[in-house]
Design a protein around this motif. Structure first.
Motif: not given
Length: 280
Positions: A106-114, A129-132
């Motif tokens: 259920v890991m909806g968003d995964l964000y890689l960044y520097r 999980r999600d945008a909320q």
């Protein structure tokens, strides 16, 4: 622990909290305390410490320094400890002693960044999980963070990938999010990702769908990852760009690439047939 999602965490693989520098500080505190006790005992050799004032002072200084480092070690305890399990991540909140389980499925968003640099390797990851839901961050301040980031990416592909593929085969759409280049660059100057203004779009059996715009799957011939520039492009048969985004501006980019290529191959080789049945 079986959360509301009905998915149990499974076997504990590794625990990620304090770093090696934290362990070094604790070890040094132990050495100083041990010396603070051992030095006067050895010098006095069963006699009175009053005859060895310098040794007593040195011992006191060592003990105070050791206690100070021990207090500093305790103060540097991370606010969250991440436990990697077979089926997801258990987030342990050290202040409240509470736990929250985020399954890979259920890991909806995964964000890689520097962070803290203008170029170089990605050194941070956040998931939700999600945008909320709130973001959970994996910075280098966590022990063995590099390996944990890789395990989270692999876990999302392994657990969520088949679910989203079945959703596409059933004619449903899968939500993805992107951020602007300005947002992506802004992450380099901070340690968290608050108030990210992300735009949603859909990957469906029809293609890639934005507000008022659809790129039909029949027009998409390939996915180009552009490793040198970081760009991610959808190309037509002539190599023209139909849509492009920076890899680090797309949440769950690896999942999107895998699903996109699966849809393209299914169309090219005539594997199955799906129709749109969008619930949105």
């Amino acid at each position: 622990m079986v959360p509301a999602s009905g998915i149990a965490p499974g076997r504990l693989v590794s625990r990620h909290g304090r770093t090696r520098s934290h362990a070094f500080i604790l070890a040094l505190a132990g050495v100083l305390l041990a010396l603070g006790i051992a030095v006067p005992v050895a010098i006095a050799d069963g006699g009175s410490l009053a005859a060895h004032p310098i040794a007593t002072i040195v011992a006191a200084v060592l003990c105070v320094a050791g206690l100070g480092l021990a207090v500093a070690w305790k103060a540097m305890e991370p606010k969250t400890v991440l436990e990697l399990h077979d089926r997801g991540i258990v987030v342990v909140h050290t202040r409240t002693k509470s736990e929250d389980f985020v399954p890979f499925a259920v890991m909806g968003d995964l964000y890689l960044y520097r962070t803290g640099q203008q170029s170089g390797h990605v050194n941070a990851l956040a998931f939700r999980r999600d945008a909320q839901s709130p973001w959970v961050h994996v910075h280098d301040t966590l022990g063995d963070a590099f390996r944990l980031r890789g395990a989270i990416i692999e876990g999302q592909l392994r657990e969520r990938g088949p679910l989203t593929l079945r959703a596409l085969e059933a004619g449903e759409g899968v939500v993805f999010h992107t951020v602007s280049d300005e947002e992506r660059h802004a992450r380099r100057d901070v340690r968290t990702a608050p108030a990210i203004s992300a735009r949603a779009f859909y990957l469906s059996p029809l293609g890639v769908e934005f507000e008022g715009l659809t790129i039909p799957i029949s027009d998409i011939a390939s996915v180009d990852e552009g490793t040198s520039s970081g760009s991610l492009r959808l190309l037509d048969e002539r190599g023209n760009t139909l849509w492009g985004v920076h890899y680090l501006s797309l949440f769950s980019a690896d999942l999107f690439i895998v699903l996109m290529r699966t849809l393209i191959e299914a169309r090219q080789y005539g594997l199955g047939g799906v129709t749109s049945n969008k619930p949105y």
